[in-house]
Design an enzyme around this catalytic site. Structure first.
Site, PDB file in Angstrom:
ATOM      1  N   TYR A  56     -48.631 -14.481 -39.270  1.00 40.25           N
ATOM      2  CA  TYR A  56     -49.466 -15.599 -38.847  1.00 40.25           C
ATOM      3  C   TYR A  56     -50.337 -16.107 -40.004  1.00 40.25           C
ATOM      4  O   TYR A  56     -51.209 -15.390 -40.500  1.00 40.25           O
ATOM      5  CB  TYR A  56     -50.356 -15.206 -37.676  1.00 40.25           C
ATOM      6  CG  TYR A  56     -49.624 -14.692 -36.461  1.00 40.25           C
ATOM      7  CD1 TYR A  56     -48.277 -14.970 -36.254  1.00 40.25           C
ATOM      8  CD2 TYR A  56     -50.278 -13.924 -35.510  1.00 40.25           C
ATOM      9  CE1 TYR A  56     -47.611 -14.488 -35.136  1.00 40.25           C
ATOM     10  CE2 TYR A  56     -49.619 -13.443 -34.382  1.00 40.25           C
ATOM     11  CZ  TYR A  56     -48.290 -13.724 -34.209  1.00 40.25           C
ATOM     12  OH  TYR A  56     -47.636 -13.240 -33.104  1.00 40.25           O
ATOM     13  N   HIS A 122     -42.133  -6.735 -35.472  1.00 42.99           N
ATOM     14  CA  HIS A 122     -42.204  -8.112 -34.975  1.00 42.99           C
ATOM     15  C   HIS A 122     -40.832  -8.642 -34.575  1.00 42.99           C
ATOM     16  O   HIS A 122     -40.696  -9.359 -33.586  1.00 42.99           O
ATOM     17  CB  HIS A 122     -42.813  -8.998 -36.064  1.00 42.99           C
ATOM     18  CG  HIS A 122     -43.462 -10.227 -35.554  1.00 42.99           C
ATOM     19  ND1 HIS A 122     -44.394 -10.934 -36.268  1.00 42.99           N
ATOM     20  CD2 HIS A 122     -43.326 -10.907 -34.389  1.00 42.99           C
ATOM     21  CE1 HIS A 122     -44.815 -11.980 -35.570  1.00 42.99           C
ATOM     22  NE2 HIS A 122     -44.172 -11.992 -34.434  1.00 42.99           N
ATOM     23  N   PRO A 202     -47.809 -16.653 -21.747  1.00 42.63           N
ATOM     24  CA  PRO A 202     -47.798 -16.528 -20.281  1.00 42.63           C
ATOM     25  C   PRO A 202     -47.998 -17.856 -19.573  1.00 42.63           C
ATOM     26  O   PRO A 202     -47.713 -17.964 -18.373  1.00 42.63           O
ATOM     27  CB  PRO A 202     -48.963 -15.577 -19.998  1.00 42.63           C
ATOM     28  CG  PRO A 202     -49.909 -15.801 -21.146  1.00 42.63           C
ATOM     29  CD  PRO A 202     -49.014 -16.024 -22.337  1.00 42.63           C
ATOM     30  N   GLY A 206     -48.122 -23.821 -22.826  1.00 48.09           N
ATOM     31  CA  GLY A 206     -48.956 -24.943 -22.429  1.00 48.09           C
ATOM     32  C   GLY A 206     -48.464 -25.692 -21.213  1.00 48.09           C
ATOM     33  O   GLY A 206     -49.235 -26.423 -20.581  1.00 48.09           O
ATOM     34  N   LEU A 208     -47.740 -24.714 -18.180  1.00 47.09           N
ATOM     35  CA  LEU A 208     -48.365 -24.342 -16.925  1.00 47.09           C
ATOM     36  C   LEU A 208     -49.853 -24.694 -16.855  1.00 47.09           C
ATOM     37  O   LEU A 208     -50.478 -24.505 -15.804  1.00 47.09           O
ATOM     38  CB  LEU A 208     -48.176 -22.848 -16.653  1.00 47.09           C
ATOM     39  CG  LEU A 208     -46.735 -22.407 -16.371  1.00 47.09           C
ATOM     40  CD1 LEU A 208     -46.652 -20.899 -16.217  1.00 47.09           C
ATOM     41  CD2 LEU A 208     -46.197 -23.100 -15.118  1.00 47.09           C
TER      42      LEU A 208
END
Length: 330
Positions: A56, A122, A202, A206, A208
């Site tokens: 990241y 990862h 989860p 975006g 939901l």
């Protein structure tokens, strides 16, 4: 006190903060001051489980997270990842033992800590037997530099092979109402082996939240979602048709769409953690409002029927990205 769940030897908040958005992949990241403020707000709200990775921001996210969390280090569970890093400005998957050992040293320095609580591979490197990569992680445990081991984006078969080499504390993969791949086999394997499941995205990247209505105009060109089939105009137009009924269920439940998605996920098992990310303190606070929200069985059933692998349009990843991961696919 926020709800906590068991993950290996740790008790950690079921609502977990993924820090990638603050440095990587979702368009222009926030400035340093804003990113630090969001992390501090999460701490103030009671979040004690934070997730980052060497990839990241090609290391910058670990430096950010390390600087803010260092004073709180003894009171949090800190997760990072190896096996996929930035080399000369490009993403490289490399699961060789020597690379894993070197990456860990670099991560420890950036994080400003002597030990990482949960260290994930990862991505599986298909050129390296999983036993060799996990063997390197096991050496890090023996050396006291890592407390527990995790895997990301792996199949049930790979998880079992890895677990035979060294106990696996957690698997991290995408899971939400619109991404059900873990239900094929990994969730059952985690329960069988006593591993936690940490669900990233989860809120369906975006979708939901109900706030992303036009990806073509709302997303920046470098946002990773621009390369995902589900966000292509034709597919997304079909997917948007699911949101009216979804939002209606949220209103009936007395929560926001985002909180509904998080509550559904946490209801799937007491070994599941919801790893969400955001750049916005307002969205952070909204998501944390899902803490303690329990959905009736009939609401869960309605959500299952409404949004699932058969009602969502578009593949999860492009063929090129799908070829890099080991997860089962419908």
């Amino acid at each position: 006190m926020m709800e906590k769940r068991r993950i290996g030897p740790f008790n950690a908040t079921a609502l977990t903060l993924g820090c990638m958005n603050l440095s990587h992949a979702y368009g222009t990241p926030p400035g340093r001051e804003a990113a630090e403020a969001l992390l501090r707000r999460a701490l103030e709200a009671g979040v004690d489980f934070f997730d980052t990775a060497a990839l990241y921001g090609f290391g910058s996210n670990e430096s950010l997270v390390g600087a803010v969390l260092k004073p709180h280090r003894q009171h949090i569970t800190l997760a990072s990842k190896c096996g996929m890093t930035g080399v000369d400005g490009k993403k490289v998957i490399d699961g060789r033992p020597e690379t894993i050992l070197r990456t860990c040293e670099e991560s420890l320095t950036r994080l400003g800590t002597d030990v990482i609580d949960l260290y994930y591979l990862h991505r599986r490197d298909f050129q390296v037997p999983i036993e060799e990569s996990v063997g390197a992680l096991a050496r890090l445990v023996e050396q006291g530099k890592v407390r527990t081991i995790g895997l990301s984006e792996v199949s049930a078969a790979t998880l079992r092979r890895a677990h035979a080499e060294h106990p696996i504390t957690a698997v991290q993969s995408e899971y939400s109402l619109w991404t059900r791949n873990p239900e094929i086999g990994v969730l059952d394997a985690c329960r069988e082996l006593g591993a936690a499941f940490v669900a990233f995205s989860p809120l369906a990247r975006g979708f939901l939240t109900g706030n992303l209505t036009d990806p073509a105009t709302q997303l920046e060109p470098k946002d990773i979602r621009c390369q995902m089939p589900r966000f292509e105009p034709e597919n997304y137009a079909r997917n948007l048709k699911l949101l009216d009924d979804y939002k209606a269920i949220a209103i009936e439940t007395g929560c926001t769409p985002a909180q509904l998605g998080l509550a559904w996920l946490l209801a799937q098992g007491d070994n599941i953690f919801a790893l969400f990310g955001t750049k916005s303190i307002d969205h952070l606070d909204e998501n944390l409002g899902a803490d303690g929200l329990k959905l009736p069985p009939e609401t869960i059933s309605r959500l299952d029927d409404l949004i699932n692998q058969t009602t969502v349009s578009g593949a999860r990843y492009s063929p090129a990205i799908q070829s890099e991961i080991d997860t089962e696919d419908y």
